[in-house]
Design a protein around this motif. Structure first.
Motif, short mmCIF file in Angstrom:
data_model
loop_
_atom_site.label_atom_id
_atom_site.label_comp_id
_atom_site.label_asym_id
_atom_site.label_seq_id
_atom_site.Cartn_x
_atom_site.Cartn_y
_atom_site.Cartn_z
N ASP A 1 0.82 -1.23 0.00
CA ASP A 1 0.00 0.00 0.00
C ASP A 1 0.85 1.27 0.00
N ASP A 2 2.09 1.19 0.48
CA ASP A 2 2.92 2.41 0.49
C ASP A 2 3.71 2.58 -0.81
N GLN A 3 3.44 1.76 -1.81
CA GLN A 3 4.08 1.94 -3.13
C GLN A 3 3.04 2.52 -4.10
N ALA A 4 3.46 3.55 -4.85
CA ALA A 4 2.52 4.19 -5.80
C ALA A 4 2.86 3.75 -7.22
N VAL A 5 1.83 3.42 -7.98
CA VAL A 5 2.03 3.00 -9.38
C VAL A 5 1.48 4.11 -10.29
N SER A 6 2.34 4.67 -11.13
CA SER A 6 1.90 5.70 -12.08
C SER A 6 1.80 5.12 -13.48
N LEU A 7 0.73 5.50 -14.17
CA LEU A 7 0.57 5.17 -15.59
C LEU A 7 0.77 6.49 -16.33
N PRO A 8 1.88 6.68 -17.06
CA PRO A 8 2.17 8.02 -17.56
C PRO A 8 1.01 8.67 -18.33
N SER A 9 0.35 7.92 -19.22
CA SER A 9 -0.76 8.55 -19.96
C SER A 9 -2.09 7.91 -19.58
N MET A 10 -3.05 8.78 -19.30
CA MET A 10 -4.39 8.32 -18.93
C MET A 10 -5.13 7.65 -20.08
N GLU A 11 -4.65 7.82 -21.29
CA GLU A 11 -5.39 7.30 -22.43
C GLU A 11 -4.97 5.89 -22.84
N ALA A 12 -4.07 5.31 -22.09
CA ALA A 12 -3.53 4.00 -22.48
C ALA A 12 -4.45 2.87 -22.02
N SER A 13 -5.60 2.76 -22.65
CA SER A 13 -6.58 1.73 -22.26
C SER A 13 -6.73 0.69 -23.36
N CYS A 14 -6.48 -0.55 -23.01
CA CYS A 14 -6.55 -1.65 -23.99
C CYS A 14 -8.01 -1.91 -24.38
N PRO A 15 -8.33 -1.80 -25.69
CA PRO A 15 -9.73 -2.04 -26.09
C PRO A 15 -10.23 -3.43 -25.72
N MET A 16 -9.36 -4.42 -25.78
CA MET A 16 -9.83 -5.77 -25.45
C MET A 16 -10.31 -5.85 -23.99
N ALA A 17 -9.59 -5.17 -23.10
CA ALA A 17 -9.99 -5.20 -21.68
C ALA A 17 -11.39 -4.62 -21.51
N GLY A 18 -11.74 -3.65 -22.38
CA GLY A 18 -13.07 -3.03 -22.30
C GLY A 18 -14.17 -3.89 -22.91
#
Ligand code: 13P
Ligand code: SF4
Length: 377
Positions: A106-123
């Motif tokens: 919980d004390d480690q933070a994970v950053s995803l540099p771009s908010m738009e990086a969403s895999c269409p298959m996952a959706g």
């Protein structure tokens, strides 16, 4: 089932799952490569062991050259789980950053540099759809134990659902082991969301004769009782990057390069996998080319950036993209550009973590069970 939240942004990013992620500020949009590289390196020097940069094999050159570790989604999640760094910058797509958040402390933070990086298959497997399908299938086969397995390429609420129903997560490198694990504990598998990986895995473990598809977009076109007779039920999801490959591409490569061998990802159609010489995760593809003898020709059936990296990393091997200029890049992976990486790293230097992906606590606990089961198979 935990609720999936798709927030109403005033953009067309319908697959975007988080409302705390920021867009790149204008002063980061036009950095030239020399300046940007120097700034990324300076930030990494300053941050030292406080940051770990993970890069998926499909990320562009300007990203992977700054990564501490490059790999497939399984290897990256293992690296995240073992990491001591307080900040993990995950250069990949949303579901990967979510998985890293789930398995890190919980004390480690994970950053995803771009908010738009969403895999269409996952959706393609939304929580509400899966809930409805589950109700239909379990009612149609009341005496059978159906075990849900979700591909890593899915959101945290689906992983939590699988854990809740006695199932687990898998990646392209361990799908066959996950199927075996499930079939030791139950009678049938519901595999989400990639129908091709599901079909290819059913073939690998000898269950191709008992395979059915569940199409959530065609409610009239399916009979739950018929579908529920199969041992392996595949959700109708797919990756457009990998669906593009056809057996004609394999044939053309073999005509143009009579000694060529072909390696493809298991998200490809089954007939393409059958026509190839080697099939495996992006790590398997990398290892296959790394182990090739000088002068060998390998045609690569996966995302174009990886084919380009392999050609650069192994200049003594003739690396060709399986469908030539028609090979696609992954639009989701491409969203992580080096300007975003610069901005996120400089934010960490200033003590301002940006684009931190935080899975809701109630989903996190259950999704972790499904991921832990995967790490154990
Ligand atoms: P790997 O798990 O093989 O890296 O694949 C991830 C992916 O998204 C393939 O399209
Ligand atoms: Fe998703 Fe396909 Fe991109 Fe992989 S290559 S992240 S499955 S869209």
């Amino acid at each position: 089932m935990p609720q999936m939240e798709t927030i109403g942004l005033e953009t067309d990013l319908s697959l975007f799952k988080y409302d705390n992620l920021e867009q790149l500020p204008p002063n980061y949009r036009d950095l030239d490569e020399g300046e940007r590289t120097a700034r990324i390196e300076a930030a990494l020097d300053e941050l030292g062991d406080d940051v770990l940069v993970l890069g998926h094999n499909y990320q562009r050159r300007e990203i992977v050259e700054h990564a501490d570790f490059i790999g497939d989604s399984y290897a990256l999640s293992k690296r995240a789980a073992e990491a001591d760094a307080s900040n993990i910058v995950f250069c990949g797509v949303t579901f990967m950053a979510e998985s890293a958040d789930i398995i890190t402390d919980d004390d480690q933070a994970v950053s995803l540099p771009s908010m738009e990086a969403s895999c269409p298959m996952a959706g393609m497997a939304e929580a509400l759809q899966v809930d409805a399908a589950w109700a239909d299938l379990t009612a149609a086969a009341p005496d059978a134990d159906i075990i849900p397995i979700t591909y890593m390429n899915s959101y945290a609420d689906l992983k939590a659902f699988c854990a809740e129903q006695g199932g687990l997560v898998c990646t392209s490198s361990n799908a066959h082991r996950a199927f075996e694990w499930a079939l030791e504990r139950g009678d049938k598998v519901l595999f989400l969301p990639d129908k091709h990986l599901g079909e290819n895995t059913a073939h690998r473990i000898g269950l191709e004769g008992s395979l059915a598809e569940w199409d959530p977009w065609d409610p009239e076109g399916k009979d739950p009782e018929e579908v529920a007779k199969a041992a392996v039920i595949c959700w109708e999801g797919y990756c457009q990057v990998h669906e593009r490959f056809r057996t004609a591409h394999v044939e053309r490569v073999r005509e143009n390069y009579p000694d060529a061998e072909v390696v493809v990802h298991p998200e490809c159609r089954h007939e393409v996998v059958e026509a190839a010489d080697v099939v495996g995760s992006t790590s398997t593809i990398c290892e296959t080319v790394a182990e090739a003898d000088p002068g060998e020709t390998w045609a690569i059936g996966t995302e174009i950036h990886l084919a380009e990296h392999l050609a650069r990393w192994h200049p003594d091997v003739n690396v060709v993209p399986l469908c030539g200029d028609a090979c696609m890049d992954c639009n989701a992976m491409r969203q992580v550009d080096p300007n975003y990486l610069t901005w996120v790293l400089e934010g960490l230097v200033e003590g301002v973590p940006r684009n931190v992906v935080e899975v809701a606590p109630e989903e996190k606990e259950l999704a972790r069970v499904a991921l832990d089961r995967m790490l154990e198979v």
